[in-house]
Design a protein around this motif. Structure first.
Motif, PDB file in Angstrom:
ATOM      1  N   VAL A  97       3.283 -11.722  -2.796  1.00  0.00           N
ATOM      2  CA  VAL A  97       2.295 -10.710  -3.167  1.00  0.00           C
ATOM      3  C   VAL A  97       2.937  -9.707  -4.124  1.00  0.00           C
ATOM      4  N   ARG A  98       2.162  -9.232  -5.072  1.00  0.00           N
ATOM      5  CA  ARG A  98       2.629  -8.160  -5.965  1.00  0.00           C
ATOM      6  C   ARG A  98       2.203  -6.827  -5.351  1.00  0.00           C
ATOM      7  N   LEU A  99       3.158  -6.052  -4.899  1.00  0.00           N
ATOM      8  CA  LEU A  99       2.866  -4.790  -4.227  1.00  0.00           C
ATOM      9  C   LEU A  99       3.006  -3.614  -5.182  1.00  0.00           C
ATOM     10  N   THR A 100       2.142  -2.639  -4.995  1.00  0.00           N
ATOM     11  CA  THR A 100       2.265  -1.365  -5.697  1.00  0.00           C
ATOM     12  C   THR A 100       3.429  -0.592  -5.091  1.00  0.00           C
ATOM     13  N   ASP A 101       4.075   0.282  -5.876  1.00  0.00           N
ATOM     14  CA  ASP A 101       5.232   1.016  -5.348  1.00  0.00           C
ATOM     15  C   ASP A 101       4.802   1.950  -4.226  1.00  0.00           C
ATOM     16  N   ASP A 102       5.760   2.256  -3.353  1.00  0.00           N
ATOM     17  CA  ASP A 102       5.474   3.017  -2.134  1.00  0.00           C
ATOM     18  C   ASP A 102       4.866   4.388  -2.419  1.00  0.00           C
ATOM     19  N   ALA A 103       5.314   5.035  -3.487  1.00  0.00           N
ATOM     20  CA  ALA A 103       4.797   6.386  -3.773  1.00  0.00           C
ATOM     21  C   ALA A 103       3.299   6.341  -4.059  1.00  0.00           C
ATOM     22  N   GLU A 104       2.877   5.352  -4.842  1.00  0.00           N
ATOM     23  CA  GLU A 104       1.448   5.235  -5.147  1.00  0.00           C
ATOM     24  C   GLU A 104       0.653   4.824  -3.916  1.00  0.00           C
ATOM     25  N   LEU A 105       1.234   3.936  -3.110  1.00  0.00           N
ATOM     26  CA  LEU A 105       0.562   3.527  -1.876  1.00  0.00           C
ATOM     27  C   LEU A 105       0.410   4.710  -0.923  1.00  0.00           C
ATOM     28  N   ALA A 106       1.438   5.547  -0.847  1.00  0.00           N
ATOM     29  CA  ALA A 106       1.366   6.716   0.037  1.00  0.00           C
ATOM     30  C   ALA A 106       0.265   7.669  -0.420  1.00  0.00           C
ATOM     31  N   ARG A 107       0.147   7.856  -1.737  1.00  0.00           N
ATOM     32  CA  ARG A 107      -0.934   8.712  -2.247  1.00  0.00           C
ATOM     33  C   ARG A 107      -2.303   8.129  -1.901  1.00  0.00           C
ATOM     34  N   ALA A 108      -2.410   6.791  -1.996  1.00  0.00           N
ATOM     35  CA  ALA A 108      -3.677   6.143  -1.638  1.00  0.00           C
ATOM     36  C   ALA A 108      -3.968   6.315  -0.159  1.00  0.00           C
ATOM     37  N   ALA A 109      -2.933   6.211   0.685  1.00  0.00           N
ATOM     38  CA  ALA A 109      -3.128   6.371   2.127  1.00  0.00           C
ATOM     39  C   ALA A 109      -3.605   7.779   2.469  1.00  0.00           C
ATOM     40  N   LEU A 110      -3.014   8.773   1.812  1.00  0.00           N
ATOM     41  CA  LEU A 110      -3.391  10.168   2.086  1.00  0.00           C
ATOM     42  C   LEU A 110      -4.828  10.459   1.662  1.00  0.00           C
ATOM     43  N   ARG A 166       5.067  15.517   8.233  1.00  0.00           N
ATOM     44  CA  ARG A 166       5.558  14.369   7.459  1.00  0.00           C
ATOM     45  C   ARG A 166       4.532  13.901   6.434  1.00  0.00           C
ATOM     46  N   LEU A 167       3.268  14.196   6.662  1.00  0.00           N
ATOM     47  CA  LEU A 167       2.251  13.785   5.689  1.00  0.00           C
ATOM     48  C   LEU A 167       2.422  14.506   4.357  1.00  0.00           C
ATOM     49  N   THR A 168       2.957  15.719   4.390  1.00  0.00           N
ATOM     50  CA  THR A 168       3.122  16.480   3.152  1.00  0.00           C
ATOM     51  C   THR A 168       4.576  16.548   2.711  1.00  0.00           C
ATOM     52  N   ALA A 169       5.504  16.559   3.649  1.00  0.00           N
ATOM     53  CA  ALA A 169       6.921  16.722   3.302  1.00  0.00           C
ATOM     54  C   ALA A 169       7.736  15.453   3.521  1.00  0.00           C
ATOM     55  N   GLY A 170       7.132  14.441   4.101  1.00  0.00           N
ATOM     56  CA  GLY A 170       7.879  13.227   4.400  1.00  0.00           C
ATOM     57  C   GLY A 170       7.989  12.291   3.206  1.00  0.00           C
ATOM     58  N   SER A 171       8.763  11.255   3.370  1.00  0.00           N
ATOM     59  CA  SER A 171       8.930  10.244   2.324  1.00  0.00           C
ATOM     60  C   SER A 171       7.699   9.347   2.273  1.00  0.00           C
ATOM     61  N   PRO A 172       7.508   8.616   1.172  1.00  0.00           N
ATOM     62  CA  PRO A 172       6.373   7.687   1.110  1.00  0.00           C
ATOM     63  C   PRO A 172       6.363   6.690   2.274  1.00  0.00           C
ATOM     64  N   SER A 173       7.533   6.214   2.679  1.00  0.00           N
ATOM     65  CA  SER A 173       7.561   5.247   3.780  1.00  0.00           C
ATOM     66  C   SER A 173       7.114   5.880   5.088  1.00  0.00           C
ATOM     67  N   GLU A 174       7.413   7.176   5.296  1.00  0.00           N
ATOM     68  CA  GLU A 174       6.963   7.866   6.503  1.00  0.00           C
ATOM     69  C   GLU A 174       5.445   8.013   6.499  1.00  0.00           C
ATOM     70  N   VAL A 175       4.890   8.350   5.342  1.00  0.00           N
ATOM     71  CA  VAL A 175       3.434   8.457   5.234  1.00  0.00           C
ATOM     72  C   VAL A 175       2.777   7.111   5.528  1.00  0.00           C
ATOM     73  N   LEU A 176       3.349   6.051   4.973  1.00  0.00           N
ATOM     74  CA  LEU A 176       2.773   4.716   5.179  1.00  0.00           C
ATOM     75  C   LEU A 176       2.889   4.275   6.635  1.00  0.00           C
TER      76      LEU A 176
END
Length: 480
Positions: A10-23, A104-114
């Motif tokens: 699978v071609r995955l989007t980078d974690d930072a963009e995925l975290a923004r989508a999750a939020l 963690r939703l605002t100050a955490g890393s993208p992986s923590e948000v995900l």
């Protein structure tokens, strides 16, 4: 879907963009807003849900109106509790406080948000497998202490969860497969049929079609629940199609185009959904690779790891791998990894050839270094000629036949009995007079297997017979 063989990458989007989508998903954003809204006066019931008196204020805080506002607010609160955005401080008094995950939703890393989003997703998936509330109320046995009688529901919790997992697994497979819709939507009838209709059934029976129809209705409800989690984009089933045939209401008065497949529901996995489902598949023991997994590994891992990939995935993975390396060094590493006489070696050399085509003229010195190599010399000559290099030595007849056998063996491993391979076999037999009289003598581990395949694939019975005879001679000569 079996977990015994690897899925397409699978071609995955980078974690930072995925975290923004999750939020930004309604599921998680509402839960976070309620967690920040909660204060000293917020009260929950024995199950951790907001009390009835609190729901109107919670709905107002979320900007929700209408008949379902309280229900949506209640769901958002439960997600906040399940994901650790709020914590219950005293069960007796029903008081709460902000949970550790809220920050963690605002100050955490993208992986923590995900990770938090995945917890929310699991809660919604569990809800999606539960029957309608009205059905649950009907199944409550008041004479047995209010226990739910599952037999009256005709509902098996494990089977229902497995069904939804199977549907999502097939949706993932359809999305990542090279011959699938890719980023496009999948018709709901096709998705339901993929888990209901047996693979060996040419024409579904009426009973099976009825099961597909029932499954579509279940999935329609479930995908409506899953869309706010950001896992799918869903176009629901047209309500006009579900109207009874004898309905005299407005829905029946309008003509219905039942040939428009989109009216039966269309579903598409989002980039966030691809990420979430891949994570679930990995946890379930599936081999679910992602493009880029091999970028920091050696050339041997690249050539072996992409053996089962389709052409587009091979190119994408190889481009990622090459991007981290100096071209000439990469070419030498690829050629070294392509050597071998094991059954997987021909396909490694094919993958090597494909990778070298992306390196460009910078690879020329590495190719010239292997011109006399019995396994790589033919490949090197082909590459140098295709790239217009001067002074390329002509190959010997033995090298030409060895490379031919190696190429067909690689195509067999990559594609099986494909139409492209069939055309290659026909071309070889037509272009070389006495091909089989020479081919059986080729000192290649796959000679007999290749000749047997040519006998199986060639449409001319006479030529096919010659190929089988040559295969027999090859096995006898090499003691196979």
């Amino acid at each position: 879907m079996s977990n015994s063989s690897p899925l397409p990458p699978v071609r995955l989007t980078d974690d930072a963009e995925l975290a923004r989508a999750a939020l930004s998903t309604p599921l998680l954003s509402r839960a976070a807003r309620l967690a920040r809204w909660a204060g000293p006066d917020t009260r929950v019931d024995a199950g951790g849900g907001l009390t009835d008196e609190q729901l109107p204020a919670a709905a107002e805080a979320l900007g929700l109106t209408g008949d379902d506002a309280a229900a949506h607010a209640s769901e958002a609160w439960r997600i906040a509790v399940d994901t650790g955005l709020v914590e219950i401080t005293d069960e007796e008094t029903g008081t709460v406080t902000a949970g550790g995950n809220l920050g963690r939703l605002t100050a955490g890393s993208p992986s923590e948000v995900l990770d938090i989003w995945r917890d929310a997703l699991e809660a919604v998936l569990a809800d999606a497998s539960v029957p309608d509330l009205d059905d649950l109320i009907d199944a409550v046995d008041l004479e047995d202490g209010g226990e739910i009688d599952l037999s009256r529901l005709d509902w098996d919790p494990e089977a229902e969860a497995e069904f939804l997992d199977g549907v999502l697994g097939n949706l993932y497979l359809l999305t990542v497969s090279e011959d699938g819709p890719g980023e496009g939507p999948v018709p709901l009838p096709a998705l339901a049929a993929s888990v209901i209709v047996p693979g060996d059934m040419e024409e579904p029976s009426n009973a099976v079609l009825e099961q597909v129809s029932d499954a579509m209705m279940r999935l329609d409800d479930q995908f409506r629940m899953l869309e706010p989690a950001g896992i799918v984009e869903y176009r629901p089933v047209d309500e006009a199609l579900m109207a009874d045939a004898d309905d005299t209401g407005p829905a029946a008065a309008e003509p219905v185009d039942d040939t428009d497949v989109s009216r039966y529901g269309m579903v598409r996995l989002t980039p966030l959904g691809l990420y979430g489902l891949r994570a679930r598949l990995l946890e379930a023991g599936f081999d679910a690779p992602a493009v880029g997994d091999l970028a920091d590994k050696g050339a041997d891992a690249l050539l072996d790891g992409t053996a089962a990939y389709g052409p587009r995935a091979v190119r994408a993975e190889t481009e990622r791998w090459l991007a981290h390396r100096e071209p000439l060094h990469a070419a030498r590493e690829l050629l070294a990894a392509a050597r071998g006489s094991d059954p997987a070696a021909p396909l490694r050399r094919l993958r090597c050839q494909e990778a070298l085509s992306l390196v460009g003229r910078a690879a020329e010195p590495a190719l010239r270094e292997v011109l006399d190599d019995p396994e790589l010399g033919g490949l090197a000559r082909v590459w140098l000629t295709e790239h217009g290099a001067p002074d390329v030595p002509a190959p010997s007849e033995a090298m030409i036949f060895w490379l031919t056998v190696d190429t067909v063996a690689a195509q067999l491993a990559a594609e099986g009995n494909s139409e492209e391979l069939r055309a290659l076999v026909e071309g070889l037999a037509a272009q070389h007079d006495g091909f089989f009289a020479t081919a059986w003598r080729v000192d290649h581990p796959a000679t007999a297997d290749v000749l047997e395949a040519m006998g199986r694939l060639h449409p001319d019975k006479k030529v096919a017979k010659e190929a089988r005879k040559a295969a027999f001679k090859a096995r006898s000569a090499h003691g196979g």
